[in-house]
Design a protein around this motif. Structure first.
Motif, PDB file in Angstrom:
ATOM      1  N   ALA A   1       0.806  -1.218   0.000  1.00 11.47           N
ATOM      2  CA  ALA A   1       0.000   0.000   0.000  1.00 11.47           C
ATOM      3  C   ALA A   1       0.835   1.261   0.000  1.00 11.47           C
ATOM      4  O   ALA A   1       0.372   2.320  -0.442  1.00 11.47           O
ATOM      5  CB  ALA A   1      -0.941  -0.002   1.212  1.00 11.47           C
ATOM      6  N   ASP A   2       2.088   1.196   0.493  1.00 14.15           N
ATOM      7  CA  ASP A   2       2.937   2.380   0.478  1.00 14.15           C
ATOM      8  C   ASP A   2       3.533   2.644  -0.900  1.00 14.15           C
ATOM      9  O   ASP A   2       4.285   3.598  -1.073  1.00 14.15           O
ATOM     10  CB  ASP A   2       4.048   2.252   1.520  1.00 14.15           C
ATOM     11  N   ARG A   3       3.180   1.794  -1.874  1.00 13.96           N
ATOM     12  CA  ARG A   3       3.611   1.991  -3.255  1.00 13.96           C
ATOM     13  C   ARG A   3       2.370   2.073  -4.140  1.00 13.96           C
ATOM     14  O   ARG A   3       1.956   1.075  -4.735  1.00 13.96           O
ATOM     15  CB  ARG A   3       4.510   0.853  -3.718  1.00 13.96           C
ATOM     16  N   PRO A   4       1.755   3.244  -4.214  1.00 15.92           N
ATOM     17  CA  PRO A   4       0.528   3.374  -5.009  1.00 15.92           C
ATOM     18  C   PRO A   4       0.732   2.872  -6.432  1.00 15.92           C
ATOM     19  O   PRO A   4       1.739   3.154  -7.066  1.00 15.92           O
ATOM     20  CB  PRO A   4       0.250   4.879  -4.969  1.00 15.92           C
ATOM     21  N   GLY A   5      -0.235   2.125  -6.920  1.00 15.80           N
ATOM     22  CA  GLY A   5      -0.159   1.603  -8.266  1.00 15.80           C
ATOM     23  C   GLY A   5       0.552   0.282  -8.391  1.00 15.80           C
ATOM     24  O   GLY A   5       0.556  -0.319  -9.476  1.00 15.80           O
ATOM     25  N   HIS A   6       1.147  -0.211  -7.337  1.00 16.50           N
ATOM     26  CA  HIS A   6       1.819  -1.513  -7.401  1.00 16.50           C
ATOM     27  C   HIS A   6       0.775  -2.598  -7.670  1.00 16.50           C
ATOM     28  O   HIS A   6      -0.308  -2.601  -7.065  1.00 16.50           O
ATOM     29  CB  HIS A   6       2.540  -1.796  -6.082  1.00 16.50           C
ATOM     30  N   PRO A   7       1.060  -3.533  -8.568  1.00 20.71           N
ATOM     31  CA  PRO A   7       0.057  -4.563  -8.892  1.00 20.71           C
ATOM     32  C   PRO A   7      -0.333  -5.413  -7.692  1.00 20.71           C
ATOM     33  O   PRO A   7      -1.431  -5.986  -7.679  1.00 20.71           O
ATOM     34  CB  PRO A   7       0.760  -5.410  -9.974  1.00 20.71           C
ATOM     35  N   GLY A   8       0.506  -5.489  -6.675  1.00 22.78           N
ATOM     36  CA  GLY A   8       0.137  -6.254  -5.486  1.00 22.78           C
ATOM     37  C   GLY A   8      -1.077  -5.708  -4.778  1.00 22.78           C
ATOM     38  O   GLY A   8      -1.803  -6.461  -4.106  1.00 22.78           O
ATOM     39  N   ASN A   9      -1.338  -4.407  -4.928  1.00 24.09           N
ATOM     40  CA  ASN A   9      -2.510  -3.826  -4.285  1.00 24.09           C
ATOM     41  C   ASN A   9      -3.800  -4.306  -4.943  1.00 24.09           C
ATOM     42  O   ASN A   9      -4.762  -4.665  -4.265  1.00 24.09           O
ATOM     43  CB  ASN A   9      -2.417  -2.302  -4.315  1.00 24.09           C
ATOM     44  N   ALA A  10      -3.819  -4.316  -6.264  1.00 30.01           N
ATOM     45  CA  ALA A  10      -4.992  -4.829  -6.975  1.00 30.01           C
ATOM     46  C   ALA A  10      -5.205  -6.306  -6.662  1.00 30.01           C
ATOM     47  O   ALA A  10      -6.352  -6.766  -6.494  1.00 30.01           O
ATOM     48  CB  ALA A  10      -4.833  -4.615  -8.476  1.00 30.01           C
TER      49      ALA A  10
ATOM     50  N   ALA B   1      -7.952  -1.471   3.900  1.00 28.99           N
ATOM     51  CA  ALA B   1      -7.049  -0.323   3.778  1.00 28.99           C
ATOM     52  C   ALA B   1      -6.598   0.191   5.132  1.00 28.99           C
ATOM     53  O   ALA B   1      -7.406   0.420   6.032  1.00 28.99           O
ATOM     54  CB  ALA B   1      -7.746   0.803   3.010  1.00 28.99           C
ATOM     55  N   ALA B   2      -5.281   0.405   5.255  1.00 16.91           N
ATOM     56  CA  ALA B   2      -4.720   1.161   6.365  1.00 16.91           C
ATOM     57  C   ALA B   2      -4.409   2.577   5.862  1.00 16.91           C
ATOM     58  O   ALA B   2      -4.973   3.016   4.854  1.00 16.91           O
ATOM     59  CB  ALA B   2      -3.492   0.454   6.915  1.00 16.91           C
ATOM     60  N   THR B   3      -3.523   3.289   6.539  1.00 14.08           N
ATOM     61  CA  THR B   3      -3.322   4.704   6.217  1.00 14.08           C
ATOM     62  C   THR B   3      -2.948   4.935   4.752  1.00 14.08           C
ATOM     63  O   THR B   3      -3.562   5.759   4.065  1.00 14.08           O
ATOM     64  CB  THR B   3      -2.233   5.298   7.127  1.00 14.08           C
ATOM     65  N   ALA B   4      -1.944   4.225   4.259  1.00 13.00           N
ATOM     66  CA  ALA B   4      -1.442   4.508   2.910  1.00 13.00           C
ATOM     67  C   ALA B   4      -2.516   4.285   1.852  1.00 13.00           C
ATOM     68  O   ALA B   4      -2.725   5.134   0.972  1.00 13.00           O
ATOM     69  CB  ALA B   4      -0.219   3.653   2.619  1.00 13.00           C
ATOM     70  N   ALA B   5      -3.201   3.152   1.915  1.00 12.91           N
ATOM     71  CA  ALA B   5      -4.236   2.868   0.916  1.00 12.91           C
ATOM     72  C   ALA B   5      -5.412   3.815   1.049  1.00 12.91           C
ATOM     73  O   ALA B   5      -6.049   4.174   0.052  1.00 12.91           O
ATOM     74  CB  ALA B   5      -4.697   1.423   1.048  1.00 12.91           C
TER      75      ALA B   5
ATOM     76  N   ILE C   1       1.921  10.417  10.258  1.00  9.68           N
ATOM     77  CA  ILE C   1       2.821   9.659   9.385  1.00  9.68           C
ATOM     78  C   ILE C   1       2.043   9.131   8.188  1.00  9.68           C
ATOM     79  O   ILE C   1       1.027   8.446   8.359  1.00  9.68           O
ATOM     80  CB  ILE C   1       3.463   8.483  10.136  1.00  9.68           C
ATOM     81  N   ASP C   2       2.514   9.436   6.982  1.00 11.82           N
ATOM     82  CA  ASP C   2       1.938   8.879   5.760  1.00 11.82           C
ATOM     83  C   ASP C   2       2.958   7.943   5.128  1.00 11.82           C
ATOM     84  O   ASP C   2       3.940   8.402   4.532  1.00 11.82           O
ATOM     85  CB  ASP C   2       1.566   9.978   4.772  1.00 11.82           C
ATOM     86  N   PRO C   3       2.774   6.635   5.235  1.00  9.56           N
ATOM     87  CA  PRO C   3       3.748   5.699   4.673  1.00  9.56           C
ATOM     88  C   PRO C   3       3.904   5.820   3.162  1.00  9.56           C
ATOM     89  O   PRO C   3       4.948   5.445   2.619  1.00  9.56           O
ATOM     90  CB  PRO C   3       3.180   4.325   5.062  1.00  9.56           C
ATOM     91  N   SER C   4       2.885   6.347   2.482  1.00  8.57           N
ATOM     92  CA  SER C   4       2.962   6.450   1.025  1.00  8.57           C
ATOM     93  C   SER C   4       3.731   7.679   0.570  1.00  8.57           C
ATOM     94  O   SER C   4       4.096   7.795  -0.608  1.00  8.57           O
ATOM     95  CB  SER C   4       1.553   6.490   0.425  1.00  8.57           C
TER      96      SER C   4
END
Length: 362
Positions: free
Chosen positions: A165-174, A200-204, A225-228
């Motif tokens: 989730a701290d990497r927006p757009g990463h295919p692992g999120n989908a 979803a936690a903070t980043a997502a 703190i925003d991990p993203s």
């Protein structure tokens, strides 16, 4: 006591909570594990609820009991418990439980609770960590349905966690979202009707509205703190320490254990009475900076258990002056900077400040 002080600004926690509530999320669960991310479990829980959070999240039943002792009445979810959880305490304090395996569910049933235990079926949606593995989902759903029909549990929700989730757009999120929805479908096929899906936690929450579902879990975001790295939240901590000693030294003087720091010129050294036993990461030695009389000054030598030396140059420092190790001010080092200097994440910095450091809450 190190004479250092950690000042906790609950107005920042309040502002951050309101920001997540205003974001249009269906419901906000405030995560207050690890003593409210080092900010005080009771204070953070009460502040979050007063500013719109409608759930509280903790890792242990003991933390859930502490939330109730703080006077918080909204639903509380605990998601990291041993198989043999204390079911009577869970019921007495009205705590929801995450169920990450058939063994956990069986232990609840074996306790023969006097009233149904509210549970959230916890699925591993891509972390190989907590939650039931995908091959176990169908069996867990069927067992949960049997337990619900028998009156031992009420299945309130289905939950998972995103690894990327701290990497927006990463295919692992989908993939994680698809996995959770697949789990929800299996639950419904088994005859369950969970009303809450949460992932979803903070980043997502900040970067992916499609992951919000029915509930979002905000922990780090409450304390700024925003991990993203996508959003500027309001920091809520300031760590200060008095200068305990000042000495003028020449060039070529070794400082501290092993002389890992050596002065390159005549300078002034200021000693701060706190170190790694108080939560300063030793790995930040030689890289960290602190604010002294409005100027950034480098840490020199190794951060010791109880002491940290700062090279203040020609800054006119006196014993008793306050040094700011981190804080929300523009010139002050940020928690994120300490994390970078130490090669870690801000979460570890804020949760690691020891109990010898005094607390001031405002």
């Amino acid at each position: 006591m190190s004479a250092a002080t950690l000042t906790i600004d609950l107005s920042a926690v309040a502002e951050n909570t309101r920001r997540f509530v205003r974001a249009g999320s269906p419901a906000v669960l405030a995560v207050v594990k690890a003593d409210g991310f080092g900010h005080g479990l009771a204070d953070v829980a009460r502040t979050a609820v007063a500013n719109g959070a409608t759930w509280i999240g903790v890792t242990s039943v003991a933390e859930g009991v502490a939330v109730r002792a703080a006077g918080v009445t909204v639903p509380v979810l605990s998601w990291l418990n041993p198989v043999q959880v204390d079911v009577p305490t869970v019921l007495r304090h009205r705590i929801d439980l995450a169920v990450p395996s058939g063994r956990h569910l069986a232990a609840i049933v074996a306790a023969e609770p006097r009233h149904p235990v509210r549970v959230h079926l916890q699925l591993d949606t891509g972390m190989a960590r907590d939650g039931a593995a995908p091959e176990e989902w169908a069996g867990l759903m069927a067992a949960a349905r049997r337990a619900e029909v028998a009156g031992w549990v009420t299945v309130v929700g289905v939950m998972g966690h995103l690894a990327m989730a701290d990497r927006p757009g990463h295919p692992g999120n989908a993939q994680g979202k698809s996995a959770l929805l697949r789990g929800v479908a299996l639950a419904e096929q088994a005859g369950l009707r969970p009303t809450l899906r949460h992932l979803a936690a903070t980043a997502a929450t900040l970067t992916d509205p499609s992951a919000h579902l029915d509930l979002v879990r905000i922990g780090a975001g409450l304390v700024g703190i925003d991990p993203s790295g996508s959003t500027r939240l309001r920091p809520s901590l300031r760590l200060t320490a008095p200068v305990a000693q000042v000495r003028r030294v020449g060039a070529g003087v070794g400082v501290g254990y092993g002389h890992t720091g050596v002065t390159g010129r005549p300078t002034t050294l200021a000693l701060l009475p706190l170190g790694y036993a108080d939560g300063l990461p030793r790995s930040a030695s030689g890289r960290a900076q602190v604010l002294v009389r409005g100027r950034r000054c480098p840490v020199i030598g190794v951060i010791s258990m109880d002491q940290t030396v700062v090279d203040v140059g020609d800054v006119p420092v006196e014993p008793g002056d306050q040094a700011v190790l981190f804080g929300p001010g523009r010139a002050e080092p940020a928690v994120e900077e300490w994390a970078a200097w130490a090669g870690t994440i801000p979460h570890e910095i804020v949760t690691g400040i020891g109990h010898r450091v005094g607390r001031s809450v405002r």
